[in-house]
Design a protein around this motif. Structure first.
Motif, PDB file in Angstrom:
ATOM      1  N   SER A   1      80.605  50.210  20.679  1.00 27.01           N
ATOM      2  CA  SER A   1      80.146  50.350  19.296  1.00 27.01           C
ATOM      3  C   SER A   1      80.878  49.417  18.339  1.00 27.01           C
ATOM      4  O   SER A   1      80.298  48.947  17.369  1.00 27.01           O
ATOM      5  N   MET A   2      82.173  49.149  18.564  1.00 29.85           N
ATOM      6  CA  MET A   2      82.872  48.288  17.586  1.00 29.85           C
ATOM      7  C   MET A   2      83.777  47.273  18.261  1.00 29.85           C
ATOM      8  O   MET A   2      84.705  46.781  17.653  1.00 29.85           O
ATOM      9  N   SER A   3      83.467  46.986  19.517  1.00 29.48           N
ATOM     10  CA  SER A   3      84.245  46.042  20.330  1.00 29.48           C
ATOM     11  C   SER A   3      85.751  46.176  20.137  1.00 29.48           C
ATOM     12  O   SER A   3      86.473  45.206  20.006  1.00 29.48           O
ATOM     13  N   VAL A   4      86.165  47.428  20.139  1.00 29.72           N
ATOM     14  CA  VAL A   4      87.601  47.685  20.135  1.00 29.72           C
ATOM     15  C   VAL A   4      88.013  47.871  21.582  1.00 29.72           C
ATOM     16  O   VAL A   4      87.469  48.729  22.273  1.00 29.72           O
ATOM     17  N   ASN A   5      88.927  47.040  22.033  1.00 31.17           N
ATOM     18  CA  ASN A   5      89.311  47.087  23.426  1.00 31.17           C
ATOM     19  C   ASN A   5      90.679  47.730  23.582  1.00 31.17           C
ATOM     20  O   ASN A   5      91.698  47.063  23.489  1.00 31.17           O
ATOM     21  N   LEU A   6      90.676  49.050  23.788  1.00 29.25           N
ATOM     22  CA  LEU A   6      91.958  49.746  23.846  1.00 29.25           C
ATOM     23  C   LEU A   6      92.473  49.769  25.269  1.00 29.25           C
ATOM     24  O   LEU A   6      91.710  49.913  26.218  1.00 29.25           O
ATOM     25  N   LYS A   7      93.805  49.605  25.402  1.00 27.18           N
ATOM     26  CA  LYS A   7      94.386  49.728  26.738  1.00 27.18           C
ATOM     27  C   LYS A   7      95.751  50.376  26.620  1.00 27.18           C
ATOM     28  O   LYS A   7      96.260  50.577  25.503  1.00 27.18           O
ATOM     29  N   VAL A   8      96.288  50.710  27.762  1.00 23.09           N
ATOM     30  CA  VAL A   8      97.588  51.369  27.764  1.00 23.09           C
ATOM     31  C   VAL A   8      98.608  50.467  27.077  1.00 23.09           C
ATOM     32  O   VAL A   8      98.634  49.263  27.322  1.00 23.09           O
ATOM     33  N   GLY A   9      99.429  51.062  26.205  1.00 19.49           N
ATOM     34  CA  GLY A   9     100.430  50.291  25.490  1.00 19.49           C
ATOM     35  C   GLY A   9     100.030  50.036  24.047  1.00 19.49           C
ATOM     36  O   GLY A   9     100.875  49.847  23.183  1.00 19.49           O
ATOM     37  N   ASP A  10      98.718  50.048  23.777  1.00 18.59           N
ATOM     38  CA  ASP A  10      98.257  49.889  22.399  1.00 18.59           C
ATOM     39  C   ASP A  10      98.623  51.115  21.574  1.00 18.59           C
ATOM     40  O   ASP A  10      98.810  52.198  22.105  1.00 18.59           O
ATOM     41  N   THR A  11      98.680  50.907  20.285  1.00 19.91           N
ATOM     42  CA  THR A  11      98.842  52.061  19.400  1.00 19.91           C
ATOM     43  C   THR A  11      97.513  52.296  18.705  1.00 19.91           C
ATOM     44  O   THR A  11      96.755  51.371  18.456  1.00 19.91           O
ATOM     45  N   ILE A  12      97.299  53.549  18.407  1.00 22.71           N
ATOM     46  CA  ILE A  12      96.039  53.888  17.755  1.00 22.71           C
ATOM     47  C   ILE A  12      96.334  54.713  16.520  1.00 22.71           C
ATOM     48  O   ILE A  12      97.254  55.545  16.517  1.00 22.71           O
ATOM     49  N   GLN A  13      95.599  54.425  15.455  1.00 22.19           N
ATOM     50  CA  GLN A  13      95.836  55.168  14.217  1.00 22.19           C
ATOM     51  C   GLN A  13      94.841  56.315  14.100  1.00 22.19           C
ATOM     52  O   GLN A  13      93.640  56.124  14.195  1.00 22.19           O
ATOM     53  N   LEU A  14      95.418  57.496  13.929  1.00 17.77           N
ATOM     54  CA  LEU A  14      94.589  58.693  13.809  1.00 17.77           C
ATOM     55  C   LEU A  14      94.636  59.197  12.378  1.00 17.77           C
ATOM     56  O   LEU A  14      95.709  59.289  11.795  1.00 17.77           O
ATOM     57  N   ASN A  15      93.486  59.478  11.825  1.00 12.89           N
ATOM     58  CA  ASN A  15      93.424  60.038  10.475  1.00 12.89           C
ATOM     59  C   ASN A  15      92.788  61.409  10.534  1.00 12.89           C
ATOM     60  O   ASN A  15      91.978  61.683  11.414  1.00 12.89           O
ATOM     61  N   SER A  16      93.170  62.226   9.585  1.00 11.49           N
ATOM     62  CA  SER A  16      92.399  63.455   9.430  1.00 11.49           C
ATOM     63  C   SER A  16      92.359  63.844   7.978  1.00 11.49           C
ATOM     64  O   SER A  16      93.280  63.572   7.225  1.00 11.49           O
ATOM     65  N   PHE A  17      91.271  64.392   7.602  1.00 16.16           N
ATOM     66  CA  PHE A  17      91.144  64.831   6.228  1.00 16.16           C
ATOM     67  C   PHE A  17      90.482  66.190   6.224  1.00 16.16           C
ATOM     68  O   PHE A  17      89.340  66.337   6.618  1.00 16.16           O
ATOM     69  N   GLY A  18      91.252  67.154   5.858  1.00 14.64           N
ATOM     70  CA  GLY A  18      90.692  68.499   5.850  1.00 14.64           C
ATOM     71  C   GLY A  18      91.318  69.307   4.753  1.00 14.64           C
ATOM     72  O   GLY A  18      91.734  68.754   3.738  1.00 14.64           O
ATOM     73  N   ASP A  19      91.378  70.621   4.962  1.00 16.16           N
ATOM     74  CA  ASP A  19      91.978  71.523   3.979  1.00 16.16           C
ATOM     75  C   ASP A  19      93.407  71.098   3.661  1.00 16.16           C
ATOM     76  O   ASP A  19      93.884  71.264   2.548  1.00 16.16           O
ATOM     77  N   ALA A  20      94.055  70.566   4.671  1.00 14.41           N
ATOM     78  CA  ALA A  20      95.462  70.243   4.499  1.00 14.41           C
ATOM     79  C   ALA A  20      95.671  68.868   3.889  1.00 14.41           C
ATOM     80  O   ALA A  20      96.787  68.387   3.799  1.00 14.41           O
ATOM     81  N   GLY A  21      94.592  68.219   3.519  1.00 12.56           N
ATOM     82  CA  GLY A  21      94.728  66.913   2.905  1.00 12.56           C
ATOM     83  C   GLY A  21      94.528  65.805   3.914  1.00 12.56           C
ATOM     84  O   GLY A  21      94.135  66.039   5.052  1.00 12.56           O
ATOM     85  N   PHE A  22      94.777  64.594   3.489  1.00 15.14           N
ATOM     86  CA  PHE A  22      94.563  63.424   4.324  1.00 15.14           C
ATOM     87  C   PHE A  22      95.837  63.090   5.065  1.00 15.14           C
ATOM     88  O   PHE A  22      96.903  63.036   4.469  1.00 15.14           O
ATOM     89  N   LYS A  23      95.722  62.908   6.366  1.00 15.45           N
ATOM     90  CA  LYS A  23      96.931  62.628   7.139  1.00 15.45           C
ATOM     91  C   LYS A  23      96.706  61.433   8.050  1.00 15.45           C
ATOM     92  O   LYS A  23      95.590  61.187   8.519  1.00 15.45           O
ATOM     93  N   ILE A  24      97.761  60.726   8.272  1.00 12.37           N
ATOM     94  CA  ILE A  24      97.686  59.543   9.130  1.00 12.37           C
ATOM     95  C   ILE A  24      98.802  59.612  10.149  1.00 12.37           C
ATOM     96  O   ILE A  24      99.915  60.049   9.846  1.00 12.37           O
ATOM     97  N   ARG A  25      98.491  59.193  11.334  1.00  8.17           N
ATOM     98  CA  ARG A  25      99.515  59.183  12.360  1.00  8.17           C
ATOM     99  C   ARG A  25      99.175  58.091  13.359  1.00  8.17           C
ATOM    100  O   ARG A  25      98.016  57.851  13.669  1.00  8.17           O
TER     101      ARG A  25
END
Ligand SMILES: Nc1ncnc2c1ncn2[C@@H]1O[C@H](COP(=O)(O)OP(=O)(O)O)[C@@H](O)[C@H]1O
Ligand SMILES: [Mg+2]
Lengths: 230, 487
Positions: free
Chosen positions: B169-193
């Motif tokens: 879908s977005m030609s993102v080629n993930l492999k072991v060793g890469d870092t990935i950014q996770l976001n969430s936005f819910g009742d607890a607000g917007f979070k990034i990790r």
């Protein structure tokens, strides 16, 4: 000693709105050991009377007493039991059980009683009957492998196997040629003399009547003659 | 004698017997095959869900409609809400007291956004686990590259299906060793990790049709979801695994921070102390550690082989209710839906078909017997005239019906068993994802088991004992007079 007594017996069949009076008031007494012919033209009520004596039909009015029992007082089970004990049937169209062979057809009534086991004594009796009716070489044959006369002989043996007091034969010779018919009647007469079994047969054939020693003539559901010959 | 007459009649009327018999045999055969397929599928789908996702028993917060994959159909929009199991410790105590318990593991489930900045983002289900505990209970993954998460380590095991879909879908080629950014936005607000990918894996089960969950450590997910972080995780968080995205992160949180950095998304609000606490999520919460080491959504319970889950689920729920524990035990079906519903519907359709088949068989046999009674009126009348009681007539027809149904029914069972045995050797391939789910695997190898056999036999008895009732009633009405009047 009378074993069959009909007194003022009437039998009506209702066909829609009309009523057929098949038997219109019959008094009749039959003695033990009789060889009796019920004679009369077709539709005169012969079968109806035989059926009532044979406990497969009941009168509309009047009383039928067989071996001392008033059949109007019996339920289906009681009628069936008395029929099994006291009466043997010989039918016009033989009515053998198609899937059973000669010997099995003859033994069939014995298996219907309370004591359905075929004992050695009963086996001897069956052997005797098979010889008596002259079917020693047809024991294993199915009904459809036998001639009409042979089938009626099987039926005679079957009717006698329970040693009944009364054997009923409704036009037993109607489906047979005259020679065979005569032979069948002779056989019946012989057994009657030998065993003292009461035989009642119906016929519309004048010649056949000759053999009987007690003749009852019917016309339109009424007895017009009741005579004994000696 | 009755049996002799019955058998001879059956042979005499061969054509009729063979037609009825083949119908019975065919019906019983199909029923047995179908039942064996369904039963095998049932244990397959059950096994793949219990082994891979839910355990034999899944303990959730009471009233939670969601299984490990989140809420069900009524939750059409937005990320499903998965309730925290507040009475975790009390519930766990009950679980530990279960007879037949093999092991247990807690789990979190939640949705997060995989954020690839300008390339795009995608929504994905995450399982938050304690890897040591979890994989002891759930031997459910094949590692394609990399390794399992280590205890206490922060990181992600990425589902290969997710990896594929991101590539497409977005030609993102993930492999072991890469870092990935996770976001969430819910009742607890917007979070990034941001977490490193430690493995690419796939579930051993074939039935991950809709859900493609990836694993993260429980701390990461807890922070993303704004849930309580327990003291254990707080200690175990490593600074390497934690990345701060916001401007000047080090000055804000320092090296030993437990939680991800966060921004209040696009609002331009001034950071109040309260706001900061909310955004800090894990860290702030950790200062009031909840009992039992942090929030969990589920306890996955594994039972020893052969232990039946149903009675234990009932017992657990009784215990929860008795002690006022706000937890609920359930089987795999809740999490397994919609697959479990599909399967249940399939079973229902099959059962209806089976009942119809039985009814049709009964009607056809009944009809044939009625004809046979009519054809044999004279014979029945003769028997009655010769002194046969009604009982004998009844027995004769029952004998005929029973011998046909039982004989040909057994033939049907044998044929059915042979077909199933052949299918077992050959195997039915699942050539679609849907079939893979229904089959509970890539290939279905049906086995003959006791229950389908008993069902088939029950069906034979049902057909054999019902189909004669009406014809016999007719036969009993035959008067001995019929010996004379019909020829
Ligand atoms: N089941 C029945 N229903 C209506 N009428 C009948 C029935 N049986 C006999 N009948 C009538 O009763 C009369 C006597 O019949 P049946 O006893 O059979 O005479 P047979 O045997 O002397 O020829 C006939 O008119 C016949 O049509
Ligand atoms: Mg007549």
């Amino acid at each position: 000693m009378s074993i069959i007594n009909l007194s003022q017996v009437k039998k009506h069949y209702s066909l829609g709105k009309t009523t057929v009076e098949a038997v219109r008031g019959v008094d009749l007494t039959i003695e033990k050991g009789d060889f009796i012919s019920i004679a009369g033209p077709s539709g005169s009520g012969k079968s109806t009377i035989l059926n009532m004596i044979g406990l497969i039909d009941t009168p509309t009015e009047g009383e039928v007493t067989i071996a001392g029992e008033n059949i109007g007082k019996l339920d289906d089970t009681g009628l069936t039991r008395l029929r099994h004990e006291a009466i043997g049937f010989i039918f016009q169209s033989f009515n053998l059980i198609p899937v059973l062979n000669t010997r099995e057809n003859i033994e069939f009534p014995l298996l219907l009683g309370k004591n359905g086991k075929i004992t050695a004594e009963k086996r001897d009796w069956i052997d005797f009957l098979i010889e008596e009716v002259g079917l020693g070489d047809r024991v294993k044959n199915k009904p459809n492998e036998l001639s009409g006369g042979q089938r009626q002989r099987v039926a005679i043996a079957r009717a006698l196997v329970t040693k009944p007091m009364i054997v009923l034969a409704d036009e037993p010779t109607a489906n047979l040629d005259s020679n065979t018919g005569e032979a069948i009647l002779e056989l019946m007469k012989k057994i009657n003399k030998d065993s003292g079994t009461t035989f009642i047969f119906s016929t519309h054939d004048h010649k056949v009547v000759q053999i009987a020693d007690h003749v009852v003539r019917l016309l339109d559901g009424l007895i017009v003659e009741d005579s004994r010959r000696n | 004698m009755i049996w002799r007459i019955a058998m001879r009649n059956l042979i005499q009327h061969r054509t009729k017997t063979i037609i009825i018999g083949s119908l019975v045999a065919l019906g019983i055969m199909l029923t047995l095959i179908g039942n064996c397929l369904i039963t095998t599928m049932g244990s397959g789908i059950t096994k793949s869900f219990t082994d891979n996702f839910t355990g034999e028993i899944l303990v959730t917060a009471s009233g939670a409609k969601a299984g490990v994959f989140g809420a069900q159909s009524d939750e059409m929009f937005g990320p499903p809400v998965i309730s925290v199991l507040k009475d975790y410790d009390a519930a766990l105590a009950k679980v530990k007291a279960l007879p037949g318990l093999k092991s247990w593991t807690p789990q979190l489930s939640g949705y997060a956004v995989f954020n690839f900045e300008e390339k795009g983002s995608d929504f994905s289900l995450l399982f938050g686990i304690d890897p040591a505990d979890y994989f002891k209970s759930m031997d459910n993954v094949n590692i394609i590259s990399g390794r399992r998460l280590a205890p206490g380590e922060e990181g992600m095991m990425l589902n290969r299906k997710m990896q594929d879909s991101l590539k497409k879908s977005m030609s993102v080629n993930l492999k072991v060793g890469d870092t990935i950014q996770l976001n969430s936005f819910g009742d607890a607000g917007f979070k990034i990790r941001e977490v490193p990918i430690v493995a690419i894996f796939e579930f051993k089960a074939a039935n991950q049709r809709i859900f493609t969950p990836s694993f993260v450590d429980s701390t990461t997910l807890r922070v993303l979801l704004g849930k309580n972080v327990g003291p254990t995780e707080k200690v175990q968080v490593s600074k390497e695994a934690t990345a701060l995205i916001d401007a000047n992160p080090d000055s804000l949180f320092g090296d030993d921070t437990t939680a991800a950095a966060q921004t209040v998304s696009g609002s331009g609000k001034v950071l109040t102390e309260q706001g900061l606490k909310t955004m800090l999520g894990g860290k702030v919460a950790a200062s009031v550690p909840p009992p039992g080491g942090g929030a969990w959504n589920f306890i996955l319970v594994r039972l020893n082989p052969g232990v039946k889950a149903e009675p234990l689920i009932k017992e657990l729920n009784r215990e929860f209710e008795k002690d006022g524990i706000k937890a609920n035990a359930q089987g795999w079906q809740i999490s397994g839906s919609p697959d479990s519903y599909t399967f249940a519907a399939l079973g229902l359709i099959f059962n209806i078909a089976m009942i119809l088949l039985a009814v049709v068989s009964i009607i056809i046999i009944m009809n044939t017997l009625v004809i046979s009674v009519m054809e044999r009126t004279s014979e029945i009348g003769t028997m009655r005239a010769l002194g046969a009681q009604k009982m004998l007539v009844r027995k004769m027809f029952i004998a005929e019906t029973l011998s046909v149904t039982v004989l040909f029914g057994l033939v049907g069972i044998v044929l059915g068993a042979i077909v199933v045995a052949i299918l077992n050797v050959v195997g039915l391939p699942a050539d679609s994802d849907f079939l893979a789910v229904i089959f509970g695997g890539k290939i279905l190898k049906p086995v003959v088991s006791l229950k389908p056999l008993l069902t088939s036999m029950g069906l034979i008895l049902l057909i054999g004992s019902v189909s004669w009732i009406y014809p016999v009633a007719l036969a009993l009405k035959v008067s001995p007079l019929k010996a004379i009047t019909t020829d």
